[in-house]
Design an enzyme around this catalytic site. Structure first.
Site, PDB file in Angstrom:
ATOM      1  N   GLU A  28       8.179   2.191  -5.567  1.00 29.12           N
ATOM      2  CA  GLU A  28       8.010   1.748  -4.181  1.00 29.12           C
ATOM      3  C   GLU A  28       8.258   2.937  -3.259  1.00 29.12           C
ATOM      4  O   GLU A  28       9.027   3.849  -3.590  1.00 29.12           O
ATOM      5  CB  GLU A  28       9.000   0.590  -3.939  1.00 29.12           C
ATOM      6  CG  GLU A  28       9.147   0.092  -2.537  1.00 29.12           C
ATOM      7  CD  GLU A  28       7.910  -0.539  -1.923  1.00 29.12           C
ATOM      8  OE1 GLU A  28       6.844   0.110  -1.952  1.00 29.12           O
ATOM      9  OE2 GLU A  28       8.022  -1.634  -1.361  1.00 29.12           O
ATOM     10  N   ASP A  29       7.607   2.952  -2.110  1.00 31.20           N
ATOM     11  CA  ASP A  29       7.774   4.058  -1.174  1.00 31.20           C
ATOM     12  C   ASP A  29       9.163   4.067  -0.535  1.00 31.20           C
ATOM     13  O   ASP A  29       9.838   5.083  -0.508  1.00 31.20           O
ATOM     14  CB  ASP A  29       6.681   4.039  -0.085  1.00 31.20           C
ATOM     15  CG  ASP A  29       6.554   2.680   0.610  1.00 31.20           C
ATOM     16  OD1 ASP A  29       7.173   1.694   0.163  1.00 31.20           O
ATOM     17  OD2 ASP A  29       5.809   2.599   1.613  1.00 31.20           O
TER      18      ASP A  29
ATOM     19  N   ARG B 279      -0.728   7.215   7.214  1.00 32.08           N
ATOM     20  CA  ARG B 279      -0.475   7.236   5.762  1.00 32.08           C
ATOM     21  C   ARG B 279      -0.943   8.535   5.112  1.00 32.08           C
ATOM     22  O   ARG B 279      -0.463   8.927   4.060  1.00 32.08           O
ATOM     23  CB  ARG B 279      -1.216   6.087   5.069  1.00 32.08           C
ATOM     24  CG  ARG B 279      -0.705   4.708   5.391  1.00 32.08           C
ATOM     25  CD  ARG B 279      -1.281   3.715   4.397  1.00 32.08           C
ATOM     26  NE  ARG B 279      -1.240   2.333   4.856  1.00 32.08           N
ATOM     27  CZ  ARG B 279      -0.219   1.510   4.671  1.00 32.08           C
ATOM     28  NH1 ARG B 279       0.867   1.949   4.065  1.00 32.08           N
ATOM     29  NH2 ARG B 279      -0.270   0.268   5.100  1.00 32.08           N
TER      30      ARG B 279
ATOM     31  N   LYS C  93       0.793  -1.195   0.000  1.00 29.83           N
ATOM     32  CA  LYS C  93       0.000   0.000   0.000  1.00 29.83           C
ATOM     33  C   LYS C  93       0.843   1.271   0.000  1.00 29.83           C
ATOM     34  O   LYS C  93       0.395   2.341  -0.419  1.00 29.83           O
ATOM     35  CB  LYS C  93      -0.887   0.026   1.271  1.00 29.83           C
ATOM     36  CG  LYS C  93      -1.850  -1.100   1.381  1.00 29.83           C
ATOM     37  CD  LYS C  93      -2.605  -1.000   2.723  1.00 29.83           C
ATOM     38  CE  LYS C  93      -3.400  -2.226   3.043  1.00 29.83           C
ATOM     39  NZ  LYS C  93      -3.861  -2.215   4.449  1.00 29.83           N
ATOM     40  N   GLY C  94       2.051   1.189   0.533  1.00 26.92           N
ATOM     41  CA  GLY C  94       2.836   2.377   0.872  1.00 26.92           C
ATOM     42  C   GLY C  94       3.064   3.384  -0.240  1.00 26.92           C
ATOM     43  O   GLY C  94       3.230   4.568   0.021  1.00 26.92           O
TER      44      GLY C  94
ATOM     45  N   ASP D  78       3.136   3.826   6.883  1.00 25.85           N
ATOM     46  CA  ASP D  78       2.263   3.654   8.042  1.00 25.85           C
ATOM     47  C   ASP D  78       3.000   3.086   9.242  1.00 25.85           C
ATOM     48  O   ASP D  78       4.073   2.490   9.132  1.00 25.85           O
ATOM     49  CB  ASP D  78       1.126   2.679   7.699  1.00 25.85           C
ATOM     50  CG  ASP D  78       1.610   1.237   7.633  1.00 25.85           C
ATOM     51  OD1 ASP D  78       2.574   0.972   6.888  1.00 25.85           O
ATOM     52  OD2 ASP D  78       1.065   0.384   8.364  1.00 25.85           O
TER      53      ASP D  78
ATOM     54  N   PHE E 298      12.425   4.728  12.006  1.00 29.88           N
ATOM     55  CA  PHE E 298      11.096   4.367  11.531  1.00 29.88           C
ATOM     56  C   PHE E 298      10.338   5.634  11.160  1.00 29.88           C
ATOM     57  O   PHE E 298      10.109   6.507  11.994  1.00 29.88           O
ATOM     58  CB  PHE E 298      10.339   3.563  12.587  1.00 29.88           C
ATOM     59  CG  PHE E 298       9.116   2.918  12.006  1.00 29.88           C
ATOM     60  CD1 PHE E 298       9.230   1.776  11.230  1.00 29.88           C
ATOM     61  CD2 PHE E 298       7.857   3.469  12.202  1.00 29.88           C
ATOM     62  CE1 PHE E 298       8.113   1.190  10.654  1.00 29.88           C
ATOM     63  CE2 PHE E 298       6.737   2.892  11.637  1.00 29.88           C
ATOM     64  CZ  PHE E 298       6.862   1.753  10.862  1.00 29.88           C
TER      65      PHE E 298
ATOM     66  N   ASP F 162      14.146  -0.869   2.499  1.00 28.82           N
ATOM     67  CA  ASP F 162      14.728  -0.995   3.836  1.00 28.82           C
ATOM     68  C   ASP F 162      15.700  -2.184   3.796  1.00 28.82           C
ATOM     69  O   ASP F 162      16.828  -2.051   3.323  1.00 28.82           O
ATOM     70  CB  ASP F 162      13.543  -1.169   4.793  1.00 28.82           C
ATOM     71  CG  ASP F 162      13.916  -1.334   6.247  1.00 28.82           C
ATOM     72  OD1 ASP F 162      15.047  -1.006   6.611  1.00 28.82           O
ATOM     73  OD2 ASP F 162      13.070  -1.785   7.028  1.00 28.82           O
TER      74      ASP F 162
HETATM   75  P1  IMP Z   1      12.015  -4.124   3.067  1.00 28.09           P
HETATM   76  O1  IMP Z   1      11.452  -5.412   2.529  1.00 28.09           O
HETATM   77  O2  IMP Z   1      12.672  -4.338   4.416  1.00 28.09           O
HETATM   78  O3  IMP Z   1      12.927  -3.412   2.100  1.00 28.09           O
HETATM   79  O4  IMP Z   1      10.823  -3.185   3.430  1.00 28.09           O
HETATM   80  C1  IMP Z   1      10.018  -2.670   2.508  1.00 28.09           C
HETATM   81  C2  IMP Z   1       8.660  -2.286   3.093  1.00 28.09           C
HETATM   82  O5  IMP Z   1       8.677  -2.145   4.509  1.00 28.09           O
HETATM   83  C3  IMP Z   1       8.300  -0.951   2.554  1.00 28.09           C
HETATM   84  O6  IMP Z   1       7.612  -1.075   1.344  1.00 28.09           O
HETATM   85  C4  IMP Z   1       7.434  -0.382   3.647  1.00 28.09           C
HETATM   86  O7  IMP Z   1       6.109  -0.787   3.441  1.00 28.09           O
HETATM   87  C5  IMP Z   1       7.956  -1.005   4.901  1.00 28.09           C
HETATM   88  N1  IMP Z   1       8.865  -0.076   5.634  1.00 28.09           N
HETATM   89  C6  IMP Z   1      10.201  -0.087   5.673  1.00 28.09           C
HETATM   90  N2  IMP Z   1      10.690   0.909   6.444  1.00 28.09           N
HETATM   91  C7  IMP Z   1       9.615   1.590   6.888  1.00 28.09           C
HETATM   92  C8  IMP Z   1       9.455   2.765   7.726  1.00 28.09           C
HETATM   93  O8  IMP Z   1      10.401   3.392   8.221  1.00 28.09           O
HETATM   94  N3  IMP Z   1       8.176   3.154   7.964  1.00 28.09           N
HETATM   95  C9  IMP Z   1       7.089   2.505   7.442  1.00 28.09           C
HETATM   96  N4  IMP Z   1       7.195   1.419   6.662  1.00 28.09           N
HETATM   97  C10 IMP Z   1       8.439   0.963   6.380  1.00 28.09           C
HETATM   98 MG    MG Z   2       5.847  -0.556   0.797  1.00 24.81          MG
END
Ligand code: IMP
Ligand code: MG
Length: 185
Positions: A108-109, A175, A52-53, A169, A162, A112
């Site tokens: 993508e938002d 959001r 959703k992000g 979110d 975070f 991480d």
């Molecule tokens: P990854 O798989 O660890 O790269 O994380 C990706 C997803 O985790 C992103 O698309 C976000 O939805 C969520 N995410 C990662 N960091 C944050 C944050 O700081 N705040 C909110 N959502 C996050």
């Molecule tokens: Mg996301």
């Protein structure tokens, strides 16, 4: 740092502004200019936004895209209600048309650990023979990376904090904020 439950303590004044609305919008115009230059002359760009992000980011970004484009959405989940990646990526909805021969840009938002995008790009390349595949993220949490993912267009490099707002979110809340915030200690 503990974030109070947003359901009972939802107050934007508990947030420090990390990136203002103006900073975000200015950077999105720069990103769009890079994307327009990269795909200049392209017949059609297929944008795939990861929900959703990314809903706010892609909605703002796409307004500045000058090449003919279509948009699709997939939905992946990895955080659940917590503040750290669960380590497993849950494909909620991966339905897509054929992407054979298409120029594809994933939007993508935030990246991480990289697990989500690594999973999704692997999935796409195993099923679809795209003409090209690139990735745009608004936020890059570089320090947290566990899986290598090539980011072609990145808005901001951010610290290992975070963040909430502008699509991001915590337990489903925040959001709607037009800026990106970090919860005050
Ligand atoms: P990854 O798989 O660890 O790269 O994380 C990706 C997803 O985790 C992103 O698309 C976000 O939805 C969520 N995410 C990662 N960091 C944050 C944050 O700081 N705040 C909110 N959502 C996050
Ligand atoms: Mg996301």
């Amino acid at each position: 740092m503990t974030i109070p439950s947003p359901a009972t303590h939802y107050k934007p004044e508990q947030l420090d502004v990390y990136l203002s609305e103006a900073q975000i919008q200015e950077r999105i115009q720069e990103l769009a200019a890079q994307i327009n230059a990269t795909y200049q002359g392209c017949e059609k760009l297929m944008i795939i936004a990861v929900l959703k992000g990314s809903f706010m980011f892609v909605a703002d970004l796409i307004r500045h895209i000058k090449v003919p484009c279509q948009i699709e959405f997939v939905r992946l989940a990895s955080y659940g209600d917590g503040q750290t990646s669960s380590g497993t990526v849950k494909p909620v909805d991966l339905s897509l048309p054929s992407l054979s021969g298409e120029d594809v840009l994933i939007v993508e938002d935030i990246i991480d650990t990289g697990l989500t995008l690594h999973f999704f790009m692997d999935y796409l390349t195993s099923l679809h023979h795209t003409r090209s595949l690139k990735l745009a993220v608004l936020l890059d949490k570089k320090e947290a990376r566990q899986k290598d993912v090539l980011v072609d267009f990145a808005g901001f490099t951010v610290g290992n904090q975070f963040l909430v707002g502008y699509g991001l979110d915590f337990a489903g809340y925040y959001r709607n904020l037009p800026f990106i915030g970090v919860v005050k200690d």
